[in-house]
Design a protein around this motif. Structure first.
Motif, PDB file in Angstrom:
ATOM      1  N   ALA A 119     -48.112   2.534 -22.482  1.00  0.00           N
ATOM      2  CA  ALA A 119     -48.144   1.356 -23.338  1.00  0.00           C
ATOM      3  C   ALA A 119     -49.071   1.604 -24.523  1.00  0.00           C
ATOM      4  O   ALA A 119     -48.742   1.272 -25.668  1.00  0.00           O
ATOM      5  CB  ALA A 119     -48.601   0.139 -22.545  1.00  0.00           C
ATOM      6  N   TYR A 175     -47.386   3.880 -27.060  1.00  0.00           N
ATOM      7  CA  TYR A 175     -46.403   3.187 -27.903  1.00  0.00           C
ATOM      8  C   TYR A 175     -47.096   2.343 -28.955  1.00  0.00           C
ATOM      9  O   TYR A 175     -46.668   2.289 -30.104  1.00  0.00           O
ATOM     10  CB  TYR A 175     -45.476   2.309 -27.050  1.00  0.00           C
ATOM     11  CG  TYR A 175     -44.339   3.072 -26.414  1.00  0.00           C
ATOM     12  CD1 TYR A 175     -43.475   3.831 -27.193  1.00  0.00           C
ATOM     13  CD2 TYR A 175     -44.113   3.014 -25.049  1.00  0.00           C
ATOM     14  CE1 TYR A 175     -42.422   4.532 -26.616  1.00  0.00           C
ATOM     15  CE2 TYR A 175     -43.061   3.714 -24.460  1.00  0.00           C
ATOM     16  CZ  TYR A 175     -42.233   4.468 -25.253  1.00  0.00           C
ATOM     17  OH  TYR A 175     -41.198   5.157 -24.683  1.00  0.00           O
ATOM     18  N   ARG A 176     -48.163   1.656 -28.563  1.00  0.00           N
ATOM     19  CA  ARG A 176     -48.900   0.817 -29.519  1.00  0.00           C
ATOM     20  C   ARG A 176     -49.466   1.671 -30.646  1.00  0.00           C
ATOM     21  O   ARG A 176     -49.320   1.344 -31.825  1.00  0.00           O
ATOM     22  CB  ARG A 176     -50.029   0.056 -28.822  1.00  0.00           C
ATOM     23  CG  ARG A 176     -49.540  -1.070 -27.906  1.00  0.00           C
ATOM     24  CD  ARG A 176     -50.704  -1.789 -27.238  1.00  0.00           C
ATOM     25  NE  ARG A 176     -51.460  -2.595 -28.175  1.00  0.00           N
ATOM     26  CZ  ARG A 176     -51.193  -3.869 -28.426  1.00  0.00           C
ATOM     27  NH1 ARG A 176     -50.216  -4.487 -27.813  1.00  0.00           N
ATOM     28  NH2 ARG A 176     -51.913  -4.541 -29.304  1.00  0.00           N
ATOM     29  N   ALA A 214     -46.648   3.046 -32.849  1.00  0.00           N
ATOM     30  CA  ALA A 214     -46.074   1.997 -33.706  1.00  0.00           C
ATOM     31  C   ALA A 214     -46.982   1.757 -34.904  1.00  0.00           C
ATOM     32  O   ALA A 214     -46.525   1.700 -36.053  1.00  0.00           O
ATOM     33  CB  ALA A 214     -45.890   0.705 -32.912  1.00  0.00           C
ATOM     34  N   ARG A 233     -39.738  -6.026 -42.084  1.00  0.00           N
ATOM     35  CA  ARG A 233     -38.833  -6.117 -40.931  1.00  0.00           C
ATOM     36  C   ARG A 233     -39.305  -5.216 -39.790  1.00  0.00           C
ATOM     37  O   ARG A 233     -39.220  -5.576 -38.620  1.00  0.00           O
ATOM     38  CB  ARG A 233     -37.403  -5.730 -41.337  1.00  0.00           C
ATOM     39  CG  ARG A 233     -36.681  -6.823 -42.116  1.00  0.00           C
ATOM     40  CD  ARG A 233     -36.389  -8.066 -41.280  1.00  0.00           C
ATOM     41  NE  ARG A 233     -35.337  -7.842 -40.332  1.00  0.00           N
ATOM     42  CZ  ARG A 233     -34.090  -8.266 -40.466  1.00  0.00           C
ATOM     43  NH1 ARG A 233     -33.738  -8.982 -41.508  1.00  0.00           N
ATOM     44  NH2 ARG A 233     -33.198  -8.010 -39.546  1.00  0.00           N
ATOM     45  N   GLU A 234     -39.784  -4.030 -40.128  1.00  0.00           N
ATOM     46  CA  GLU A 234     -40.320  -3.120 -39.117  1.00  0.00           C
ATOM     47  C   GLU A 234     -41.538  -3.736 -38.434  1.00  0.00           C
ATOM     48  O   GLU A 234     -41.682  -3.680 -37.208  1.00  0.00           O
ATOM     49  CB  GLU A 234     -40.738  -1.789 -39.751  1.00  0.00           C
ATOM     50  CG  GLU A 234     -39.576  -0.914 -40.185  1.00  0.00           C
ATOM     51  CD  GLU A 234     -40.061   0.413 -40.792  1.00  0.00           C
ATOM     52  OE1 GLU A 234     -39.236   1.110 -41.378  1.00  0.00           O
ATOM     53  OE2 GLU A 234     -41.259   0.728 -40.685  1.00  0.00           O
ATOM     54  N   PHE A 286     -40.587  -6.573 -36.186  1.00  0.00           N
ATOM     55  CA  PHE A 286     -39.973  -6.033 -34.965  1.00  0.00           C
ATOM     56  C   PHE A 286     -41.056  -5.536 -34.001  1.00  0.00           C
ATOM     57  O   PHE A 286     -41.005  -5.824 -32.793  1.00  0.00           O
ATOM     58  CB  PHE A 286     -39.023  -4.891 -35.353  1.00  0.00           C
ATOM     59  CG  PHE A 286     -38.295  -4.270 -34.200  1.00  0.00           C
ATOM     60  CD1 PHE A 286     -37.319  -4.972 -33.510  1.00  0.00           C
ATOM     61  CD2 PHE A 286     -38.570  -2.966 -33.807  1.00  0.00           C
ATOM     62  CE1 PHE A 286     -36.636  -4.393 -32.445  1.00  0.00           C
ATOM     63  CE2 PHE A 286     -37.897  -2.376 -32.752  1.00  0.00           C
ATOM     64  CZ  PHE A 286     -36.927  -3.103 -32.070  1.00  0.00           C
ATOM     65  N   ALA A 287     -42.048  -4.813 -34.514  1.00  0.00           N
ATOM     66  CA  ALA A 287     -43.141  -4.296 -33.676  1.00  0.00           C
ATOM     67  C   ALA A 287     -43.947  -5.446 -33.063  1.00  0.00           C
ATOM     68  O   ALA A 287     -44.380  -5.360 -31.905  1.00  0.00           O
ATOM     69  CB  ALA A 287     -44.051  -3.389 -34.506  1.00  0.00           C
ATOM     70  N   ARG A 298     -42.738  -8.538 -32.422  1.00  0.00           N
ATOM     71  CA  ARG A 298     -41.889  -9.167 -31.409  1.00  0.00           C
ATOM     72  C   ARG A 298     -41.823  -8.323 -30.140  1.00  0.00           C
ATOM     73  O   ARG A 298     -41.693  -8.851 -29.037  1.00  0.00           O
ATOM     74  CB  ARG A 298     -40.481  -9.400 -31.973  1.00  0.00           C
ATOM     75  CG  ARG A 298     -40.433 -10.544 -32.975  1.00  0.00           C
ATOM     76  CD  ARG A 298     -39.007 -10.864 -33.379  1.00  0.00           C
ATOM     77  NE  ARG A 298     -38.411  -9.779 -34.134  1.00  0.00           N
ATOM     78  CZ  ARG A 298     -37.101  -9.513 -34.171  1.00  0.00           C
ATOM     79  NH1 ARG A 298     -36.261 -10.263 -33.486  1.00  0.00           N
ATOM     80  NH2 ARG A 298     -36.644  -8.518 -34.896  1.00  0.00           N
ATOM     81  N   LEU A 299     -41.913  -7.006 -30.304  1.00  0.00           N
ATOM     82  CA  LEU A 299     -41.914  -6.107 -29.139  1.00  0.00           C
ATOM     83  C   LEU A 299     -43.227  -6.203 -28.370  1.00  0.00           C
ATOM     84  O   LEU A 299     -43.306  -5.742 -27.236  1.00  0.00           O
ATOM     85  CB  LEU A 299     -41.726  -4.668 -29.601  1.00  0.00           C
ATOM     86  CG  LEU A 299     -40.347  -4.064 -29.504  1.00  0.00           C
ATOM     87  CD1 LEU A 299     -40.366  -2.648 -30.074  1.00  0.00           C
ATOM     88  CD2 LEU A 299     -39.864  -4.019 -28.055  1.00  0.00           C
ATOM     89  N   GLY A 300     -44.259  -6.725 -29.005  1.00  0.00           N
ATOM     90  CA  GLY A 300     -45.566  -6.790 -28.364  1.00  0.00           C
ATOM     91  C   GLY A 300     -46.358  -5.509 -28.556  1.00  0.00           C
ATOM     92  O   GLY A 300     -47.339  -5.264 -27.857  1.00  0.00           O
ATOM     93  N   LEU A 301     -45.952  -4.684 -29.529  1.00  0.00           N
ATOM     94  CA  LEU A 301     -46.649  -3.412 -29.753  1.00  0.00           C
ATOM     95  C   LEU A 301     -47.753  -3.535 -30.796  1.00  0.00           C
ATOM     96  O   LEU A 301     -48.688  -2.749 -30.819  1.00  0.00           O
ATOM     97  CB  LEU A 301     -45.656  -2.328 -30.206  1.00  0.00           C
ATOM     98  CG  LEU A 301     -44.715  -1.775 -29.141  1.00  0.00           C
ATOM     99  CD1 LEU A 301     -43.758  -0.752 -29.752  1.00  0.00           C
ATOM    100  CD2 LEU A 301     -45.492  -1.118 -28.004  1.00  0.00           C
TER     101      LEU A 301
END
Lengths: 95, 95
Positions: free
Chosen positions: A6, A9-10, A13, A56-57, A60-61, A63-66
């Motif tokens: 996790a 990914y954070r 991102a 937008r990117e 999206f990040a 909303r993903l919680g990243l």
């Protein structure tokens, strides 16, 4: 929920978003160096498109919680400051 | 690298992208129902902007390693087929 993966990914991102913001600064720098007018509609259009793509990117990040909302906003705010400085410097140089 | 968290992020990324693609179909459906001409430049512009936004999200998810390239392409391909069917149905209805 804060396993190594996790965190990876954070971090990834955030790094990608920062890199994309830097790419926009470089692109605008090239435009400033090569166009006669920073008021040129093409310049505005390229900038708008790039800013829309990045936002937008970021959205999206988030909303993903990243990426946290405030960090996403900070990336956009810093980019806007850099572009504004760049614009000012170019206008002065041509003054 | 396939911990629960990683799978969660992958699933969430895919679900978000599918939801965003569906939102575009719905938006275009509303436009088709309310505009007199599907050839209207506004329609083209809205569609281009939305497709560009989605493709940036998909590209970002691929670069993050959350979505495979072929799956990302499949989302866009399916969206394009749905929009094409929608367009055809509207043109026929007005025939």
């Amino acid at each position: 929920m804060t396993s190594n993966t996790a965190i990876n990914y954070r971090e990834r991102a955030y790094a990608l978003l920062k890199a994309d913001a830097d790419k926009i600064v470089k692109l605008i720098q090239v435009q400033m160096d090569n166009l006669t007018m920073p008021q040129c509609p093409l310049y505005e259009e390229v900038l708008d498109t790039q800013m829309f793509g990045l936002s937008r990117e970021i959205d999206f990040a988030i909303r993903l919680g990243l990426v946290d909302e405030k960090d996403g906003k900070a990336i956009l705010d810093q980019l806007e400051r850099e572009l504004s400085n760049l614009h000012e410097a170019t206008v002065k140089k041509r003054g």
